[in-house]
Design a protein around this motif. Structure first.
Motif, short mmCIF file in Angstrom:
data_model
loop_
_atom_site.label_atom_id
_atom_site.label_comp_id
_atom_site.label_asym_id
_atom_site.label_seq_id
_atom_site.Cartn_x
_atom_site.Cartn_y
_atom_site.Cartn_z
N ASP A 29 0.73 -1.01 0.07
CA ASP A 29 -0.05 -0.12 -0.03
C ASP A 29 0.98 1.23 -0.02
O ASP A 29 0.39 2.38 0.01
CB ASP A 29 -1.01 0.02 1.24
CG ASP A 29 -0.20 0.04 2.52
OD1 ASP A 29 0.99 -0.26 2.63
OD2 ASP A 29 -0.94 0.02 3.66
N LYS A 30 2.11 1.15 0.03
CA LYS A 30 3.12 2.29 -0.05
C LYS A 30 4.42 1.96 -0.73
O LYS A 30 4.73 0.86 -0.76
CB LYS A 30 3.39 2.53 1.33
CG LYS A 30 3.99 1.52 2.36
CD LYS A 30 4.25 1.94 3.58
CE LYS A 30 3.17 1.85 4.45
NZ LYS A 30 2.85 0.62 4.76
N VAL A 31 4.92 3.20 -1.17
CA VAL A 31 6.45 2.94 -2.00
C VAL A 31 7.34 3.83 -1.34
O VAL A 31 6.81 5.20 -1.26
CB VAL A 31 6.03 3.10 -3.22
CG1 VAL A 31 7.30 2.98 -4.35
CG2 VAL A 31 5.30 1.74 -3.88
N LYS A 32 8.54 3.91 -1.31
CA LYS A 32 9.49 4.73 -0.93
C LYS A 32 10.11 5.05 -2.18
O LYS A 32 10.70 4.03 -3.18
CB LYS A 32 10.40 4.24 -0.07
CG LYS A 32 11.40 5.18 0.37
CD LYS A 32 12.08 4.97 1.94
CE LYS A 32 11.04 5.07 2.96
NZ LYS A 32 11.93 4.73 4.31
N GLU A 107 12.75 -2.79 6.42
CA GLU A 107 11.41 -1.96 6.99
C GLU A 107 10.27 -2.83 6.50
O GLU A 107 10.25 -3.09 5.24
CB GLU A 107 11.42 -0.73 6.18
CG GLU A 107 12.55 0.36 6.84
CD GLU A 107 12.38 1.95 6.13
OE1 GLU A 107 11.15 2.10 5.31
OE2 GLU A 107 13.47 2.57 6.37
N ASP A 108 9.42 -3.05 7.20
CA ASP A 108 8.22 -3.98 6.79
C ASP A 108 7.12 -3.05 6.21
O ASP A 108 6.84 -1.76 6.67
CB ASP A 108 7.59 -4.68 8.08
CG ASP A 108 8.44 -5.65 8.54
OD1 ASP A 108 9.24 -6.08 7.80
OD2 ASP A 108 8.58 -5.85 9.91
N VAL A 121 9.65 -2.71 2.32
CA VAL A 121 8.88 -1.67 1.70
C VAL A 121 9.51 -1.36 0.11
O VAL A 121 10.66 -1.52 -0.02
CB VAL A 121 9.11 -0.19 2.28
CG1 VAL A 121 8.60 0.87 1.53
CG2 VAL A 121 8.62 -0.28 3.77
N PRO A 122 8.70 -1.42 -0.85
CA PRO A 122 9.12 -1.36 -2.26
C PRO A 122 9.99 0.05 -2.17
O PRO A 122 9.45 1.12 -1.71
CB PRO A 122 7.66 -1.18 -2.96
CG PRO A 122 6.86 -1.81 -2.20
CD PRO A 122 7.05 -1.32 -0.89
N SER A 261 21.77 2.37 13.02
CA SER A 261 20.78 3.17 13.76
C SER A 261 20.07 2.21 14.58
O SER A 261 19.54 2.69 15.70
CB SER A 261 19.85 4.03 12.90
OG SER A 261 19.03 3.19 12.03
N LYS A 262 19.85 1.15 13.90
CA LYS A 262 19.13 0.08 15.04
C LYS A 262 19.98 -0.44 16.22
O LYS A 262 19.56 -1.09 16.70
CB LYS A 262 18.63 -1.09 14.20
CG LYS A 262 17.64 -0.73 12.99
CD LYS A 262 17.06 -2.11 12.15
CE LYS A 262 16.08 -1.47 11.11
NZ LYS A 262 14.89 -1.37 11.95
#
Length: 487
Positions: A29-32, A107-108, A121-122, A261-262
């Motif tokens: 439902d999202k794209v970067k 990133e899921d 994430v695409p 960063s994690k």
């Protein structure tokens, strides 16, 4: 680095269409999206899948200000041509590269009941174009490199590349960095221990996490180890077609910084983070191949009259080498883009300071790798001048265009090879600081202007002049320590 040129056509075989992408995103439902600025930094945003599918072919507006400010979002002192008050800081046309599709594994994308269904994430890269002419803007890193590659392809050739990055790792986060202003940084591990098998175990979640994330993100690592220096790692990326290599080189930093960063780790790619310690290099390897994948730098038989260093280098390879050597002083702001870059380029730290080359010579600006020390298919040049802070697109574009200039002009190699034990040559001394390099680049008939054109040189030089002015106005810790009491 042990990369070799392939025996098959090196161009990418995957071919994504809008239809295949839409099918691949069916559950998302999202794209970067992200593009690259003049400093090699990814600038982007998250958008809905619906929005993405509506602009995937036509492109979309992206604020031009990313070419009107520096890495800290400070507007350039002198307004430049791409983004300024006169044009209202207008939008650029950002075009999506469907072939750059990958998923961000850390990133899921969607909340699934079954963990096995989790997907990243695409992610897609974009290039920046003039909204009126639809042509790539001069400073767009991906556009500049693509322009250089077209000149290679016009000859029926392809360019292959590899990249190596060294970088420090500090046990810091953005808040602690801001609090101590960069002083008294805590190294991830102490001391000098290159090629250690035990040090990575102390941070194995980070160490193996980077390797695994890079593989899933299509930024495959060929070699991954500690380098000499406290908390220093080095990665050699798997070789590939030059545009894909530039993408992966830039995205490697994105992976490392995101994973860091994690774990409370700040990876540092600046050229010289610590006085008295070696700097961070960003060596690039380059070769040309024909349509059958044959290495164009390789000579099938030894040339007994050429001397040891050139014996197995083809005529094309010799012309290419001559072109890079002649152009090197003029393109130094691309290979050493920051004030700090020139703190690395000093004697006695395994960093080149003159226009120089040599067969398997690690003190030279350009190291030739060829038989008898490597197989013919592995013949290539390693550009050792550039640091880890350089924009990989600009570096590879500079090497390709100056090398091709040498081929087209059939240039003669301007300096003799470095001898065994020599660290400098009789070649021209490379610029000692950023402003000296900018002045060389902006000369009226500079090689940089010849291969890149005035539009790019004038814009990029303006960004570096801005960097130098900020440095001139800065009061450093060294000045405080030295003068606060004594004068």
């Amino acid at each position: 680095m042990t990369s070799t040129s392939p025996a098959t056509n090196p161009m990418m075989t995957d071919s994504h269409t809008l239809e295949s992408i839409a099918a691949a995103l069916r559950e998302d439902d999202k794209v970067k999206l992200a593009g690259v600025d003049a400093d090699g930094i990814h600038r982007g945003k998250l958008i809905s899948k619906k929005k993405f599918l509506s602009i995937a072919e036509s492109g979309f507006g992206f604020c031009s200000v990313i070419f009107g400010w520096d890495m800290h979002d400070k507007s350039y002192f002198r307004e430049l041509g791409i983004s300024n008050s006169a044009n209202g800081y207008r939008d650029l046309l950002a075009k999506v590269d469907l072939q750059s599709f990958r998923r961000i594994p850390w990133e899921d994308s969607t909340d699934f009941a079954d963990p096995k269904d989790q997907r990243g994430v695409p992610f897609f890269l974009v290039s920046f174009h003039d909204p009126d002419t639809k042509e790539p803007i001069a400073p767009c890193p991906r556009g500049l490199l693509s322009s250089a590659v077209r000149k290679v392809e016009e000859k029926g050739w392809s360019a292959m590349a590899g990249a190596e990055y060294e970088f420090f790792n500090f046990r810091e986060d953005p808040h602690s960095l801001d609090a101590n202003k960069g002083s008294a940084l805590e190294h991830m591990t102490p001391g000098m221990f290159g090629y250690s098998l035990t040090r990575p175990v102390q941070n194995q979640d980070f160490y193996y996490g980077v390797f695994n994330a890079c593989k899933k993100f299509r930024v495959d690592i060929e070699g991954w180890h500690t380098e000499t220096g406290p908390g220093v790692y080095e990665a050699a990326l798997e070789f590939g077609e030059v545009r894909e290599m530039a993408d992966r080189a830039g995205l490697f930093k994105y992976v490392v910084k995101s994973l860091g960063s994690k774990y409370g780790i700040t990876p540092c790619f600046m050229a010289k983070p610590k006085e008295g310690l070696p700097g961070n290099s960003g060596h690039m390897h380059i070769s040309l191949v024909d349509s059958d994948g044959n290495n164009l730098f390789a000579r099938s038989e030894s040339d007994p009259e050429a001397g040891r260093d050139l014996a197995y280098l083809s005529d094309i390879g010799r012309y290419f080498l001559a072109g890079v050597l002649e152009g090197l002083p003029s393109v130094m702001p691309l290979l050493a883009p920051t004030v700090n870059s020139y703190k690395r380029l000093v004697e006695n730290y395994w960093a080149p300071v003159t226009v120089s080359w040599g067969l398997e010579h690690r003190a030279a600006s350009i190291r030739l790798i060829s038989p008898p020390l490597a197989p013919p298919k592995a013949t290539r040049f390693e550009i050792r001048t550039c640091g880890a802070d350089a924009n990989p697109y600009y570096v590879l574009a500079a090497v390709l265009t100056t090398g091709l200039r040498g081929v087209e002009k059939r240039l003669e190699i301007p300096v003799s090879p470095l001898g065994i034990g020599e660290e400098t040559s009789g070649g021209e001394r490379l610029p000692r600081n950023l402003m000296e390099a900018v002045n060389k680049m902006t000369e009226k008939r500079s090689v940089a202007r010849e291969v890149f054109g005035d539009a790019f040189v004038d814009h990029y030089a303006g960004t570096r002049e801005h960097e130098w002015r900020l440095w001139e106005e800065a009061v450093t810790d060294w000045e405080i320590r030295r003068y606060i009491e004594m004068v």
